[in-house]
Design a protein around this motif. Sequence first.
Motif, PDB file in Angstrom:
ATOM      1  N   GLU A   1       0.831  -1.210   0.000  1.00  0.00           N
ATOM      2  CA  GLU A   1       0.000   0.000   0.000  1.00  0.00           C
ATOM      3  C   GLU A   1       0.863   1.257   0.000  1.00  0.00           C
ATOM      4  O   GLU A   1       0.596   2.221  -0.732  1.00  0.00           O
ATOM      5  CB  GLU A   1      -0.922  -0.012   1.214  1.00  0.00           C
ATOM      6  CG  GLU A   1      -1.856   1.178   1.296  1.00  0.00           C
ATOM      7  CD  GLU A   1      -2.799   1.103   2.489  1.00  0.00           C
ATOM      8  OE1 GLU A   1      -3.800   1.834   2.495  1.00  0.00           O
ATOM      9  OE2 GLU A   1      -2.521   0.311   3.426  1.00  0.00           O
ATOM     10  N   ALA A   2       1.929   1.245   0.823  1.00  0.00           N
ATOM     11  CA  ALA A   2       2.800   2.415   0.915  1.00  0.00           C
ATOM     12  C   ALA A   2       3.499   2.708  -0.403  1.00  0.00           C
ATOM     13  O   ALA A   2       3.722   3.876  -0.752  1.00  0.00           O
ATOM     14  CB  ALA A   2       3.840   2.197   2.016  1.00  0.00           C
ATOM     15  N   ALA A   3       3.833   1.649  -1.145  1.00  0.00           N
ATOM     16  CA  ALA A   3       4.612   1.793  -2.373  1.00  0.00           C
ATOM     17  C   ALA A   3       3.751   1.912  -3.622  1.00  0.00           C
ATOM     18  O   ALA A   3       4.290   2.018  -4.733  1.00  0.00           O
ATOM     19  CB  ALA A   3       5.558   0.610  -2.519  1.00  0.00           C
ATOM     20  N   THR A   4       2.438   1.923  -3.452  1.00  0.00           N
ATOM     21  CA  THR A   4       1.546   2.038  -4.614  1.00  0.00           C
ATOM     22  C   THR A   4       0.541   3.171  -4.389  1.00  0.00           C
ATOM     23  O   THR A   4       0.816   4.313  -4.728  1.00  0.00           O
ATOM     24  CB  THR A   4       0.850   0.686  -4.907  1.00  0.00           C
ATOM     25  OG1 THR A   4       0.127   0.238  -3.734  1.00  0.00           O
ATOM     26  CG2 THR A   4       1.863  -0.377  -5.301  1.00  0.00           C
ATOM     27  N   VAL A   5      -0.601   2.888  -3.781  1.00  0.00           N
ATOM     28  CA  VAL A   5      -1.648   3.909  -3.698  1.00  0.00           C
ATOM     29  C   VAL A   5      -1.276   5.075  -2.794  1.00  0.00           C
ATOM     30  O   VAL A   5      -1.619   6.229  -3.091  1.00  0.00           O
ATOM     31  CB  VAL A   5      -2.997   3.294  -3.258  1.00  0.00           C
ATOM     32  CG1 VAL A   5      -3.541   2.381  -4.332  1.00  0.00           C
ATOM     33  CG2 VAL A   5      -2.875   2.563  -1.936  1.00  0.00           C
ATOM     34  N   ASN A   6      -0.585   4.812  -1.679  1.00  0.00           N
ATOM     35  CA  ASN A   6      -0.200   5.923  -0.803  1.00  0.00           C
ATOM     36  C   ASN A   6       0.780   6.856  -1.511  1.00  0.00           C
ATOM     37  O   ASN A   6       0.642   8.085  -1.468  1.00  0.00           O
ATOM     38  CB  ASN A   6       0.427   5.404   0.486  1.00  0.00           C
ATOM     39  CG  ASN A   6      -0.587   4.823   1.445  1.00  0.00           C
ATOM     40  OD1 ASN A   6      -1.778   4.756   1.139  1.00  0.00           O
ATOM     41  ND2 ASN A   6      -0.132   4.373   2.602  1.00  0.00           N
ATOM     42  N   ALA A   7       1.794   6.252  -2.145  1.00  0.00           N
ATOM     43  CA  ALA A   7       2.773   7.073  -2.852  1.00  0.00           C
ATOM     44  C   ALA A   7       2.128   7.807  -4.021  1.00  0.00           C
ATOM     45  O   ALA A   7       2.446   8.972  -4.288  1.00  0.00           O
ATOM     46  CB  ALA A   7       3.929   6.202  -3.332  1.00  0.00           C
ATOM     47  N   ALA A   8       1.210   7.150  -4.715  1.00  0.00           N
ATOM     48  CA  ALA A   8       0.519   7.805  -5.829  1.00  0.00           C
ATOM     49  C   ALA A   8      -0.272   9.011  -5.346  1.00  0.00           C
ATOM     50  O   ALA A   8      -0.247  10.087  -5.975  1.00  0.00           O
ATOM     51  CB  ALA A   8      -0.408   6.810  -6.524  1.00  0.00           C
ATOM     52  N   ASP A   9      -0.970   8.855  -4.244  1.00  0.00           N
ATOM     53  CA  ASP A   9      -1.760   9.958  -3.700  1.00  0.00           C
ATOM     54  C   ASP A   9      -0.851  11.111  -3.282  1.00  0.00           C
ATOM     55  O   ASP A   9      -1.159  12.284  -3.541  1.00  0.00           O
ATOM     56  CB  ASP A   9      -2.593   9.467  -2.527  1.00  0.00           C
ATOM     57  CG  ASP A   9      -3.574  10.515  -2.040  1.00  0.00           C
ATOM     58  OD1 ASP A   9      -4.386  10.997  -2.851  1.00  0.00           O
ATOM     59  OD2 ASP A   9      -3.530  10.873  -0.844  1.00  0.00           O
ATOM     60  N   LEU A  10       0.266  10.790  -2.640  1.00  0.00           N
ATOM     61  CA  LEU A  10       1.213  11.814  -2.230  1.00  0.00           C
ATOM     62  C   LEU A  10       1.716  12.596  -3.434  1.00  0.00           C
ATOM     63  O   LEU A  10       1.843  13.828  -3.390  1.00  0.00           O
ATOM     64  CB  LEU A  10       2.389  11.176  -1.483  1.00  0.00           C
ATOM     65  CG  LEU A  10       3.573  12.096  -1.167  1.00  0.00           C
ATOM     66  CD1 LEU A  10       3.143  13.268  -0.305  1.00  0.00           C
ATOM     67  CD2 LEU A  10       4.684  11.296  -0.478  1.00  0.00           C
ATOM     68  N   LEU A  11       1.996  11.903  -4.531  1.00  0.00           N
ATOM     69  CA  LEU A  11       2.518  12.549  -5.725  1.00  0.00           C
ATOM     70  C   LEU A  11       1.434  13.258  -6.543  1.00  0.00           C
ATOM     71  O   LEU A  11       1.732  13.909  -7.542  1.00  0.00           O
ATOM     72  CB  LEU A  11       3.240  11.537  -6.612  1.00  0.00           C
ATOM     73  CG  LEU A  11       4.729  11.305  -6.321  1.00  0.00           C
ATOM     74  CD1 LEU A  11       4.975  10.853  -4.883  1.00  0.00           C
ATOM     75  CD2 LEU A  11       5.319  10.294  -7.293  1.00  0.00           C
ATOM     76  N   GLY A  12       0.179  13.097  -6.122  1.00  0.00           N
ATOM     77  CA  GLY A  12      -0.906  13.739  -6.844  1.00  0.00           C
ATOM     78  C   GLY A  12      -1.274  13.042  -8.132  1.00  0.00           C
ATOM     79  O   GLY A  12      -1.822  13.657  -9.044  1.00  0.00           O
ATOM     80  N   LEU A  13      -1.007  11.733  -8.214  1.00  0.00           N
ATOM     81  CA  LEU A  13      -1.284  10.951  -9.411  1.00  0.00           C
ATOM     82  C   LEU A  13      -2.494  10.064  -9.169  1.00  0.00           C
ATOM     83  O   LEU A  13      -2.518   9.289  -8.214  1.00  0.00           O
ATOM     84  CB  LEU A  13      -0.076  10.089  -9.782  1.00  0.00           C
ATOM     85  CG  LEU A  13       1.243  10.848  -9.999  1.00  0.00           C
ATOM     86  CD1 LEU A  13       2.383   9.867 -10.241  1.00  0.00           C
ATOM     87  CD2 LEU A  13       1.114  11.833 -11.159  1.00  0.00           C
ATOM     88  N   ASP A  14      -3.483  10.148 -10.054  1.00  0.00           N
ATOM     89  CA  ASP A  14      -4.695   9.351  -9.880  1.00  0.00           C
ATOM     90  C   ASP A  14      -4.816   8.239 -10.911  1.00  0.00           C
ATOM     91  O   ASP A  14      -5.862   7.612 -11.035  1.00  0.00           O
ATOM     92  CB  ASP A  14      -5.944  10.237  -9.917  1.00  0.00           C
ATOM     93  CG  ASP A  14      -6.096  10.986 -11.240  1.00  0.00           C
ATOM     94  OD1 ASP A  14      -5.290  10.762 -12.171  1.00  0.00           O
ATOM     95  OD2 ASP A  14      -7.016  11.809 -11.341  1.00  0.00           O
ATOM     96  N   ASP A  15      -3.726   7.974 -11.645  1.00  0.00           N
ATOM     97  CA  ASP A  15      -3.797   6.964 -12.701  1.00  0.00           C
ATOM     98  C   ASP A  15      -2.773   5.844 -12.524  1.00  0.00           C
ATOM     99  O   ASP A  15      -2.520   5.071 -13.443  1.00  0.00           O
ATOM    100  CB  ASP A  15      -3.604   7.610 -14.079  1.00  0.00           C
ATOM    101  CG  ASP A  15      -2.234   8.277 -14.235  1.00  0.00           C
ATOM    102  OD1 ASP A  15      -1.542   8.472 -13.214  1.00  0.00           O
ATOM    103  OD2 ASP A  15      -1.857   8.598 -15.382  1.00  0.00           O
TER     104      ASP A  15
END
Length: 394
Positions: free
Chosen positions: A340-354
């Motif tokens: 989770e930390a290396a996928t959706v959490n990091a994506a959300d932090l980076l502002g990426l929704d794709d």
Amino acid sequence: MYVLRGGRVADVDGTRAADVAIADGEIVAVGDGVADALDERRRGSDDATEIDVDGAVIAPGLIDAHVHVMMDGRPDVATAVADSDYTASYRTASNLRDAVEAGVTTVRDLGARGTLALDAGDAVADGKIDGPRVVACGRNVIMTGGHGNWFGREADGPAEVRKAAREQLHDGADVLKCMATGGVLTEGAVTGAPELTPEELAAFTDAAAPTNTPTAAHAHGTEGIKNAVEAGITSIEHGTFMDREAAEMMAEQGTYWVPTASALRGIVDNGVEAGIPEEAVEKAEDAADHFDDAWDHALDAGVTIAMGTDAGTPFNFFADIPQELAYMVDYGLSPAGALEAATVNAADLLGLDDVGRVAEGYRADLVVLDADPAEDVSAWRNPEAVFAAGERVV
């Protein structure tokens, strides 16, 4: 078009049997919709490459929320100061290739000389070099003589800090990064001591606010962490001396933590015998003594964690980025939590929704693994195949 058949899919939504179809850089179908997507493709006179992944697991590509693309893991980072911009560019291209071959499909660069990392991101997007998607901050904003002064943008006082931040936005920065405390690898810097003042940090986040640009603060010491959280910083990088109050503040404010365990381990595990400056080793050993407590406080408080390595620091190589997930499990996360930390959490932090999920409409950033990473964290090592924006890299 590729169709991955016979495997299982593992992401934050669980592990399940499903085929996956990708085309034009996106995941176009998962599970029941694959047959229809394939038929539609063939009606358009296009064929698909079918890949048998029986017994394997398809997972999202990893997202590393803290790297330095211009650095190469050498024992003494100061020796890179004299390198030309051309040399740094070649090194950057090599690092990005290593990262994507290791299954890392997005990185966030948090400090490089000039526009190097921003330009590297453009080069990847344009297909000029192979690598993960690059989200970058440009130059770090630091106090005069502060941590990372050999490549940062020095600024003193709120007005100058605001201007320095705006300069990075002008250059195309996706995120703004500052140094809220001293650091391990800068000679003479006190690791946990505050550097930018609360007023300067407030000016920094104020500069980011109109464009809703995320912000990151290098912060080891407790006072610097709290100053950054109170200023509205999006993520705390390192957070080594985090105490319980700081962790609770972060959880309450929704501040992300990017722990970068690999950075400390690279220094402490190799030491002066490997050529790392003695001062840096001493500071890293002191920080490592407190890092366990920081993890306990963060996990108890429910701080949201995003994976990041600080890749490029001593013996912290881009090819080894997946090792960070194993360190995170050592410190108390479950393998599923590390995923989770290396996928959706990091994506959300980076502002990426794709990115961050194996789902229709998401960017086709995928890895094929020999085991379920939600159960076995070592599965991330040595992926059988890697797809970045739909192109097979490995």
